[in-house]
Design an enzyme around this catalytic site. Sequence first.
Site, PDB file in Angstrom:
ATOM      1  N   ASP A  79       0.492  -1.172   0.249  1.00 42.94           N
ATOM      2  CA  ASP A  79      -0.075   0.104   0.050  1.00 42.94           C
ATOM      3  C   ASP A  79       0.649   0.991   0.314  1.00 42.94           C
ATOM      4  O   ASP A  79       1.808   1.452   0.481  1.00 42.94           O
ATOM      5  CB  ASP A  79      -0.644   0.106   0.855  1.00 42.94           C
ATOM      6  CG  ASP A  79      -0.368  -0.009   2.384  1.00 42.94           C
ATOM      7  OD1 ASP A  79       1.551  -1.036   2.613  1.00 42.94           O
ATOM      8  OD2 ASP A  79      -0.616  -0.184   3.178  1.00 42.94           O
ATOM      9  N   GLU A 137      -0.086  -2.098   5.223  1.00 39.84           N
ATOM     10  CA  GLU A 137      -0.219  -2.159   6.014  1.00 39.84           C
ATOM     11  C   GLU A 137      -0.388  -0.740   6.991  1.00 39.84           C
ATOM     12  O   GLU A 137       0.481  -0.568   8.271  1.00 39.84           O
ATOM     13  CB  GLU A 137       1.967  -2.115   6.062  1.00 39.84           C
ATOM     14  CG  GLU A 137       3.038  -2.636   7.265  1.00 39.84           C
ATOM     15  CD  GLU A 137       2.613  -0.768   7.306  1.00 39.84           C
ATOM     16  OE1 GLU A 137       3.219  -1.129   8.512  1.00 39.84           O
ATOM     17  OE2 GLU A 137       3.497  -0.080   6.860  1.00 39.84           O
ATOM     18  N   GLU A 138      -0.409   0.608   6.608  1.00 39.07           N
ATOM     19  CA  GLU A 138      -0.374   2.061   7.034  1.00 39.07           C
ATOM     20  C   GLU A 138      -1.497   2.031   7.564  1.00 39.07           C
ATOM     21  O   GLU A 138      -1.276   3.319   8.465  1.00 39.07           O
ATOM     22  CB  GLU A 138       0.288   2.724   5.699  1.00 39.07           C
ATOM     23  CG  GLU A 138       0.970   2.543   4.964  1.00 39.07           C
ATOM     24  CD  GLU A 138       2.562   3.391   5.571  1.00 39.07           C
ATOM     25  OE1 GLU A 138       2.502   3.946   7.210  1.00 39.07           O
ATOM     26  OE2 GLU A 138       3.677   3.117   5.312  1.00 39.07           O
ATOM     27  N   HIS A 362       8.159   8.976   4.328  1.00 43.44           N
ATOM     28  CA  HIS A 362       6.465   9.688   4.946  1.00 43.44           C
ATOM     29  C   HIS A 362       6.488  10.793   3.617  1.00 43.44           C
ATOM     30  O   HIS A 362       6.125  11.830   4.588  1.00 43.44           O
ATOM     31  CB  HIS A 362       6.253   9.711   5.401  1.00 43.44           C
ATOM     32  CG  HIS A 362       4.946   7.890   6.258  1.00 43.44           C
ATOM     33  ND1 HIS A 362       4.432   7.845   6.940  1.00 43.44           N
ATOM     34  CD2 HIS A 362       6.208   7.038   5.757  1.00 43.44           C
ATOM     35  CE1 HIS A 362       4.404   5.802   7.155  1.00 43.44           C
ATOM     36  NE2 HIS A 362       5.147   6.054   6.194  1.00 43.44           N
TER      37      HIS A 362
END
Length: 391
Positions: A79, A137-138, A362
């Site tokens: 993702d 996962e996020e 990020h």
Amino acid sequence: MSDTIQWTQAIAEQAIAWRRDLHRQPELSFQEFKTAQYVEDRLREFGHLEISRPTQTSVVARLIGKFPGKVLALRADMDALPIQEETDYPYASEVDGVMHACGHDGHTAILLTAAQQLVQHRDRIHGEVRFIFQHAEELPPGGARELVAAGVLEGVDWIVGEHLSSLLPLGQIGVGYGERAASPDNFTITVKGSGGHAAAPHRAVDSIAIGAQIVTNLQHIVSRNTDPLERLVVSVTQFTGGASHNVIPDSAVLRGTVRSFQEEQRQEARKRLEQIVAGITAAHGAQYELDYLFGYAPVVNDEAVTRFVEDAAAELFGAEAVIEIPPGMGAEDFSAYQQAVPGAFIFIGAGNVEAGIVHPHHHPRFAFDEDALLIGARLFVGVTERLLFKD
């Protein structure tokens, strides 16, 4: 141990091409429909794999060896993040407001590459290699827990996951034993006061002032309620309220996160947080609502599996390439797998200062050195060789 596979430039170029395809078309957590289909299509091209879709946006492939034996699972997440990319790469995200800013496109390409090469050596495998391409996962509750519930670890003896890191230089392998990543619990506090004119604060219950006291006092959970030798983080990351310079708002909202490694500490932090909020709001005639979400469990590496991966990395890349890194307060839902079977989570160095690859994960300009893709694939294959190949 030596590489069974001749890692040619063509293999590296294919891994990079897959990564760039995925980078152009990022998808958010629980929305990885095109990504999962792309992965499934590539796996079917390899042949000799039993492919399933445990969820709509995840893929699992089983490579059954010629001989009976143990089962090794290898995992990659797929993702992306809600970030507007600010790089000028020709393969930059084509999706507005969405970017692979954590390297999951690279993880997927690494695992595809490992699968492609291991398929060609299936006759040497004693047991099974299970390739897990995970969604979400996020975003809690995360895809790993969903896949474990779907049975993807049934019969699995060990699991290994890799994560590219722009904070480690290219060529380094970061390992660690025991606690690796913290539990990421999130909270939302709504302070309910009584609005009024900013020139007459005595006629209002000031939610902003009360919220400010809450922010200050929450720091006491770490500085005064926690053993200084323990690891705990309490961060308020959002404070919203009001819409005008001369109006005291009825309410204010505070959001943040609590990071910890021990379950007892985790529960105590939540308890102390509410005590502080309740006490301050009551003292000033306000009310509150607390929404507290317990996130992923901490990532805790199994000692035996980690040692095995470390030894494989040292033989493949040299002992000087393998470093032990300290635990961090970030989070990873790989922990859901480790709660079911012994597992190790390893970091692959992908930073390159000379190439300008220095931005953290990020970040809208995040990138990694694509030479790390082959390193990650070689490590996955090397671990498989040590565990499942027999002379």
